[in-house]
Each structure stands twice: as C-alpha cells, then as structure tokens.
Design an enzyme around this catalytic site. Structure first.
Site: not given
Ligand code: 5GP
Ligand code: ZN
Length: 113
Positions: A30, A4, A99
């Site tokens: 993010d 994860c 998140h």
């Molecule tokens: P979801 O699409 O699952 O709601 O949001 C996942 C978020 O995680 C996205 O906004 C994406 O930009 C962010 N994200 C993905 N990989 C990374 C990472 O390695 N570091 C950070 N800081 N954010 C990440």
């Molecule tokens: Zn996790």
C-alpha cells in the site's frame, strides 16, 4: 476496466511494489501504509467490491485466500495479521476494485469487531 487504478497497476501502467503474483492474484505494498507491513491483495479480474462477488468470479476470491498465507510470509509477517476489505460507500471504500488489506508487523490492540 480502463479507468480503474488497480487494473492499471495489474497492467503495469501504474507502478507498484510487487509482493506476489500468479495467474489470478496480484499483491503489492500500500502506498500509504497503516501498519509496518501493509499489503493489498487484488484479483486480476475487475470486481468492484465484495458486493460484486458471485458464482462466476468467486474462483478469484478463493485463489486470493489460498495465496494469502504465502503473501504474508513473503512480506515478512511472522506473528499474525489482520485482513480487511472495505465494501461500498458506508465502509469508505476508495478504490472500486476488490482488495484485501493485509496488515501486520505490530500488535493491533485496537479492534473494530
Ligand atoms: P480502500 O480505502 O478502498 O479500502 O483502500 C484503498 C487503498 O489503496 C488505500 O489504503 C490507499 O492507500 C491505497 N492506494 C491508493 N492509491 C494507491 C496507489 O497508487 N498505489 C498503491 N500501492 N496503493 C494505493
Ligand atoms: Zn479494476
């Protein structure tokens, strides 16, 4: 959870730009911001999504929401913010660790609901 991404960020094996941390909560910027301020707030326990919250882990969710006002202040948000949690396939959740997106720093006229 070994595979994860957000568990790796909590462990420090994947770098992140930290905003806030306590015993239950980790908050970081993010990597692909959708607003001038875009912070992710996560539990320090692997919970796959809001659909996996139950009596045994909901303390983490409570701690997250107790911390959010301070996290918003620390991130420099002064005039309100939006909280979003994508949950599951139809909501296009990409990282399967619960998140909450905290978005701020601009007027968000566009509204989904
Ligand atoms: P979801 O699409 O699952 O709601 O949001 C996942 C978020 O995680 C996205 O906004 C994406 O930009 C962010 N994200 C993905 N990989 C990374 C990472 O390695 N570091 C950070 N800081 N954010 C990440
Ligand atoms: Zn996790």
């Amino acid at each position: 959870m070994q595979d994860c991404l957000f568990c790796k960020i909590i462990a420090g094996s994947v770098p992140s730009k930290k905003v806030y941390e306590d015993e239950h909560v980790y908050a970081f910027y993010d990597i692909a911001p959708n607003a001038p301020v875009h912070v992710l707030v996560i539990p320090k326990l692997h919970i796959a999504s809001a659909d996996e919250v139950d009596f045994g882990n909901s303390e983490y969710v409570a701690r997250i929401f107790e911390a959010i006002p301070n996290i918003a202040k620390l991130a420099g948000i002064v005039n309100g913010y939006r909280i979003i949690s994508n949950c599951g396939e139809d909501a296009s959740q990409t990282v399967k660790h619960l998140h909450f997106h905290i978005l701020g720093g601009k007027v968000m006229k566009e509204k989904l609901v």
